[in-house]
Design an enzyme around this catalytic site. Structure first.
Site, PDB file in Angstrom:
ATOM      1  N   ALA A 402       0.900  -1.136   0.010  1.00  0.00           N
ATOM      2  CA  ALA A 402      -0.057  -0.214  -0.053  1.00  0.00           C
ATOM      3  C   ALA A 402       0.998   1.195   0.145  1.00  0.00           C
ATOM      4  O   ALA A 402       1.962   1.299   0.760  1.00  0.00           O
ATOM      5  CB  ALA A 402      -0.929   0.127   1.021  1.00  0.00           C
ATOM      6  N   CYS A 403       0.306   2.125  -0.829  1.00  0.00           N
ATOM      7  CA  CYS A 403       1.161   3.550  -0.765  1.00  0.00           C
ATOM      8  C   CYS A 403       0.124   4.808  -1.126  1.00  0.00           C
ATOM      9  O   CYS A 403      -1.266   4.318  -0.761  1.00  0.00           O
ATOM     10  CB  CYS A 403       2.165   3.649  -1.860  1.00  0.00           C
ATOM     11  SG  CYS A 403       1.583   3.631  -3.521  1.00  0.00           S
ATOM     12  N   ASP A 404       0.462   5.911  -1.137  1.00  0.00           N
ATOM     13  CA  ASP A 404      -0.521   6.994  -1.196  1.00  0.00           C
ATOM     14  C   ASP A 404      -1.692   6.667  -2.122  1.00  0.00           C
ATOM     15  O   ASP A 404      -2.870   6.757  -1.913  1.00  0.00           O
ATOM     16  CB  ASP A 404       0.092   8.179  -1.488  1.00  0.00           C
ATOM     17  CG  ASP A 404       0.861   8.834  -0.242  1.00  0.00           C
ATOM     18  OD1 ASP A 404       0.468   8.557   0.824  1.00  0.00           O
ATOM     19  OD2 ASP A 404       1.619   9.699  -0.466  1.00  0.00           O
TER      20      ASP A 404
END
Length: 487
Positions: A402-404
């Site tokens: 998960a990232c932005d």
């Protein structure tokens, strides 16, 4: 401190706008390709297939943005009400409602969230479905009605004012000066607020009317960054010189512009190079009346050429080349006349990551002067305190990165992990990537950058959370693979 706080707020705002637009870029590109191919002046004019153009731009794309904006605020229920709210501004206006979608989508999701906060816990058992369906339906109907009669005309007036202002700037020949703002904004990670909040909505409106827009080229032009990297490849020193050719390939062909930011931060005078390249490139685009049919994202030369309409190829290529040449000449002069010794690229990369507010996945490639052992040791030290309870291998069915935005760095990390599991002959575990706000409830292991781990824990406390310093080279991947293989 006040300046840093303001920049952080603008970055978050830009990130939110990006979160609405980026997941739907594929739909924008599909519309752009259909337009470029099948419109009257396209490569393969087709009256029947051209009927897709107007419905997609008027309904599909704004509704996707509205749904995504509502989903970011309040998951699927927020997305549904956000889409219904967006439909109101679409019907209440005669123009393409991207700006309206960016307003009404999140607003619809926010109001749905507030209604659920008030009533959801008070619903008796057995009436949950009744409440869920009717609360979203009633609220959506109310907001859509208000949007048609009130919000639509207001947003249309605002959009027309912005478009008129841009038209005045273009007619006055001042558009190239926009690079004075855009190029430094890219280095400071403030470009999303400008590109997705202002340029893209107006650009789509122009593209609908005349088949192309120069506004799509202002931020996406890879020429200025390419010029700086080529100057480092020839006139740089040490690590900056040896890493510049690879960075140029990633930037120009892959469209990941952030990889050249540390080079500019290393010598702030190089802002003059990218600004000069940007101004000359936009000036060239203006001379040849060049433009794209849709947003090019990422800013790769391949994406730009794919969205270039018939008759604009020469102007687009000329603008990119001129921008690269001017940027190269200015950067070469600055590097040749500089009296400083070998630059510290690692320190500059750190500055970039500090301004961005998180680690950069692609910039990790630039830190070649750090030994693998030292990097692994620091990574492991930083991550030890941030890893949660370990799940047994038999309980692991899904690993999420998960990232932005859930598209860039997390996708790279997921790809690396898939390859490692494949080599280890572990084929029963699903590995995928997503935005931090969209982590699925059935994820068993969630891998995030250490600055985002707290948000991931809040989203899904039941999962095992692993923090990494860099999505591209964390030793945690090998450790996790070995652990799953042994168990």
């Amino acid at each position: 401190m006040a300046e840093k706080g303001f920049r952080t707020k603008v970055q978050r705002f830009g990130g939110f706008l990006s979160g609405m637009v980026m997941p739907n870029i594929g739909a924008f590109i599909a519309w752009g390709i259909i337009t470029a191919l099948f419109m009257t002046d396209g490569w393969l004019p087709n009256e029947q297939l051209a009927t897709l153009i107007d419905p997609m731009i008027k309904y599909l794309l704004p509704l996707l943005i509205g749904y995504t904006g509502g989903q970011l605020v309040h998951d699927k229920r927020g997305g549904i009400v956000g889409a219904i709210s967006t439909m109101g501004v679409i019907v209440g206006s005669d123009i393409t409602m991207f700006l309206g979608a960016m307003i009404m989508g999140p607003l619809g999701g926010y109001l749905m969230k507030k209604v659920d906060d008030l009533f959801q816990d008070k619903i008796r058992s057995g009436f949950e479905m009744l409440y869920n369906n009717f609360s979203a339906g009633i609220l959506g109907a109310i907001i859509a009605s208000i949007s048609v009669t009130l919000v639509g005309p207001i947003v249309e007036g605002l959009n027309n004012a912005l478009a008129a202002g841009v038209e005045v700037i273009i007619n006055a020949g001042l558009l190239p000066l926009a690079s004075i703002i855009i190029e430094p904004a890219k280095i400071l990670f403030l470009n999303n607020a400008i590109n997705h909040g202002i340029l893209s909505p107006i650009g789509v409106e122009q593209s609908t009317e005349v088949g192309k827009s120069i506004l799509f080229l202002l931020e996406a032009n890879p020429g200025p960054g390419l010029g700086v990297l080529l100057a480092f490849a020839i006139f740089g020193k040490g690590t900056s010189k040896s890493s510049a050719p690879g960075a140029a390939i990633i930037q120009f062909l892959g469209g990941i512009h952030e990889i050249y930011f540390p080079y500019v931060l290393m010598k702030p005078a190089l802002l003059l190079a990218v600004i000069g390249g940007g101004i000359s490139g936009v000036f060239t685009f203006t001379i040849f009346n060049a433009g794209l049919v849709a947003t090019a994202s990422p800013g790769s030369i391949f994406a730009i050429l794919a969205l270039t309409p018939q008759g604009s190829y020469f102007g687009v290529l000329a603008g990119v080349i001129v921008a690269a040449v001017v940027s190269f000449l200015v950067a070469a002069f600055i590097l040749k006349t500089s009296k400083s010794n070998d630059e510290d690229l690692t320190e500059a990369t750190g500055k970039m990551e500090e301004m961005k507010g998180k680690k950069s996945s692609v910039a990790g490639n630039l830190k070649e002067d750090e030994s693998a052992e030292e990097s692994a040791e620091s990574d492991q030290t930083a991550e030890t305190d941030e890893q949660s309870d370990v799940k047994p291998a038999g309980d692991v069915d899904k690993i999420i990165f998960a990232c932005d935005a859930g598209m860039g760095s997390s996708a790279m990390g997921a790809s690396l992990m898939k390859n490692k599991l494949k080599k280890a002959e572990i084929e029963t575990i699903d590995v995928s990537n997503t935005a931090i706000k969209a982590i699925p409830d059935d994820a068993d292991i969630v891998i995030t950058h250490k600055d985002l781990t707290d948000q991931a824990r809040e989203k899904l406390p039941s999962a095992e959370h692993i923090s990494v310093e860099n999505f591209l080279n964390s030793p945690k991947y090998d450790e996790l693979t070995e652990r799953l293989k042994k168990q």
